[in-house]
Design an enzyme around this catalytic site. Structure first.
Site, PDB file in Angstrom:
ATOM      1  CG  ASP A  15      -4.081   3.746  -1.087  1.00  0.00           C
ATOM      2  OD1 ASP A  15      -4.832   3.993  -2.201  1.00  0.00           O
ATOM      3  OD2 ASP A  15      -3.683   2.984  -0.446  1.00  0.00           O
ATOM      4  CG  ASP A  38      -6.923  -0.025  -0.864  1.00  0.00           C
ATOM      5  OD1 ASP A  38      -5.849   0.945  -1.788  1.00  0.00           O
ATOM      6  OD2 ASP A  38      -6.931  -0.891  -0.274  1.00  0.00           O
ATOM      7  CB  SER A  52      -1.200  -0.565   0.934  1.00  0.00           C
ATOM      8  OG  SER A  52      -1.685   1.168   0.978  1.00  0.00           O
TER       9      SER A  52
END
Length: 455
Positions: free
Chosen positions: A244, A248, A100
Site C-alpha cells: 500500500d 506497511d 496510506s
C-alpha cells in the site's frame, strides 16, 4: 480567532484529512508542539511518505517540536514500518506523515511513543487534539529558552539489515518476484531490503509519486491487484507482492496470479515464528481471520488469542500477552521482534523464505493454510447499525446449534460455519465476514445474513 474543530481529522488511531482544506502546515506545527507535550519527550523522530504535501507538513511538525526545546531526528522519505523501526531502534517517540492509501489530496500523521508503542484516542491522541485546538485560537505556547536541534539521519540501510536479521534467506532457491509498489514507499524500501538476495526483481510503479498515476495504492481493493496479477503470469514469476501507499501492508499473489488470503499468510508466518521460538508462543488473530489461523497455531504448539479488529487492540494484546506474532485480515502483520509493530515487509520476507525453502509452487504451499471458504468483507449501507444487528440477534439467538458473542459487533458460530457483522466507525455501514467448511454452505449463510441486513 475561533479554535479549529479537529474532530473530522483526528480519527481513532491517527490524524487524516484533506490538505490544505482541513489542515495545513500551521496546524502541523501545533501538532508537533502538542505531541512533545503529551509524550513528555526530550527527543523525537519524524519521517514522511512521497505525497506532495508531506515534506512541508513533516518539517512544520519538526519546527513545532523543536520550538519546545525538543531535539528532532528527521529520517526523510520512509515507509511507516521504517519509522517504527527508527522509533524502536533509537528509543524515541515518532511521527509518520502519510495518508496510506487515501487519494493524493489527503495527508495524515501516525504517531507512536518510544519503542513504536501506539498513540490512539485512549493513549494520548485525544489530549494532542485538545491542545492543538486550543492553541489554534489562543496562539502557540511560549517557545523554550533553548530551542531543540533538527538533524537528518539515514535509516533505510539499518532498517533493511534489521529485517534481514529476523529471517534466514541465505539458502533459498532463486525466485522471480514481481513487486507492485503502487508509486508508494515500497519503491523506496524494496530495492534495499532485497539487495543481494537470490531474487530476480520485476519492479512495477516504483517511481515515487503521491498523485498515484497508475492505480490507487490500496491492494485491499481487487481492482488494484489486476496489473500485478497480469504481470506475474506474463513473467512466469514465482509470486507477486503488492504494497500500500506507506508500505506497511503487503498483499501476496501466487504463480497463477491468484490472491493469497491474508489469513493464509498469517497462518504460514505464525507456523514459522513458532518454529523459530521452539514451538512455543502466543499468536494474536482478530476475530474475522479464518478458522485456519488458530488451528495452525495449535498444531504448531502455540496459543491462539482472538481480539477485536484494529491495530490498537492487537498491539495492546501483543504487549499484554507477550505474543510473538499477530495478523489481521487486512494484511497487517505484527512482530514481537519489531517492537510489536506491523511490517508487511517482514511478512513478505517470511513468504519468500518459505517458498524458497522448498521446491513446490506457492499455490501448493499456501493450500495447507487455506482450508475454508470465505466471503471476504461485504459492506452494506444501513440506516441504523444497531437495529440491523438486533435483527440478526433475534434471528439467530434462539437457535440451539449456534453460539453468539459480542466481542466486536456480533459473531454467530455453528459447527460448520461462522459469520461476524460489525459496524464501521466512520460510515453508516455494516461489514459482514462469513466462512464455512465448503463454498455452498458459505454462500447460503452469506445470503441469509445479507437478506436480513438489507431487508
Amino acid at each position: 480567532m475561533a479554535a479549529a474543530d479537529l474532530s473530522q481529522i483526528v480519527k481513532a488511531y491517527d490524524v487524516r484529512g484533506v490538505v490544505p482544506d482541513q489542515w495545513d502546515e500551521a496546524l502541523a506545527e501545533l501538532f508537533g508542539a502538542a505531541f512533545v507535550q503529551v509524550t513528555e519527550a526530550a527527543a523525537i523522530v519524524v519521517g514522511h511518505d512521497m505525497r506532495p504535501s508531506s515534506p512541508g507538513l513533516s518539517r512544520a511538525f519538526a519546527r513545532g517540536a523543536a520550538a519546545r526545546g525538543v531535539d528532532v531526528t528527521e529520517i526523510g522519505l520512509c515507509s511507516t514500518d521504517q519509522l517504527y523501526y527508527a522509533s524502536g531502534a533509537l528509543g524515541l517517540p515518532g511521527a509518520m506523515f502519510t495518508a496510506s492509501h487515501n487519494p493524493a489530496r489527503y495527508n495524515g500523521i501516525k504517531m507512536c511513543r518510544a519503542g513504536a508503542a501506539p498513540v490512539g484516542q485512549e493513549t494520548g491522541l485525544t489530549e494532542i487534539r485538545e491542545l492543538t485546538e486550543s492553541w489554534s485560537s489562543e496562539g502557540a505556547p511560549a517557545a523554550a529558552r533553548t530551542p531543540g536541534t533538527i538533524t537528518v539521519r539515514e535509516t533505510l540501510t539499518d532498517y533493511a539489515a534489521h529485517l534481514r536479521s529476523l529471517v534466514d534467506l541465505t539458502s533459498i532457491r532463486p525466485l522471480k518476484v514481481v513487486v507492485d509498489a503502487g508509486n508508494g514507499m515500497g519503491g523506496h524500501t524494496v530495492p534495499t531490503v532485497f539487495e543481494g538476495l537470490p531474487l530476480t526483481l520485476v519492479p512495477m510503479y516504483f517511481e515515487l509519486d503521491g498523485t498515484f498515476p497508475n492505480h490507487e495504492a490500496n491492494p485491499l481493493d481487487p481492482a488494484n491487484l489486476v496489473d500485478l496479477q497480469r504481470r506475474v503470469r506474463e513473467e512466469s514469476a514465482d509470486l507477486g507482492l503488492a504494497f500500500d501507499g506507506d508500505a506497511d501492508r503487503c498483499f501476496v499473489v501466487d504463480e497463477n496470479g491468484d490472491p493469497v488470503s491474508p489469513s493464509a499468510v498469517t497462518a504460514l508466518v505464525a507456523a514459522r515464528e513458532l518454529a523459530r521460538n521452539g514451538g512455543k508462543g502466543t499468536v494474536i488473530h482478530n476475530l474475522i481471520t479464518s478458522w485456519t489461523v488458530p488451528e495452525v497455531v495449535l498444531e504448531n504448539g502455540g496459543t491462539p488469542v482472538r481480539t477485536r479488529v484494529g491495530h490498537s487492540f492487537i498491539k495492546a494484546e501483543m504487549a499484554r500477552s507477550g505474543a510473538i506474532f499477530g495478523g489481521e485480515h487486512s494484511a497487517h502483520y505484527y512482530f514481537k521482534d519489531f517492537w510489536n509493530a506491523d511490517t508487511g515487509m517482514l511478512a513478505a520476507l517470511h513468504v519468500l523464505a518459505a517458498l524458497g525453502g522448498q521446491d513446490g509452487p506457492l499455490s501448493d504451499l499456501v493450500a495447507q493454510y487455506d482450508r475454508y471458504a470465505g466471503s471476504g468483507e461485504i459492506n452494506s449501507t444501513v440506516a441504523d447499525q444497531q437495529a440491523s444487528i438486533a435483527d440478526l440477534r433475534a434471528a439467530y439467538g434462539d437457535r440451539d446449534d449456534v453460539t453468539l458473542d459480542e466481542l466486536d459487533g456480533l459473531t454467530v458460530t455453528a459447527a460448520d460455519w461462522w459469520f461476524n457483522v460489525r459496524p464501521s466507525n466512520t460510515e453508516p455501514l455494516l461489514r459482514l465476514n462469513a466462512e464455512a467448511r465448503d463454498e455452498a454452505t458459505m454462500a447460503k449463510v452469506r445470503d441469509e445474513v445479507l437478506a436480513i441486513i438489507r431487508a
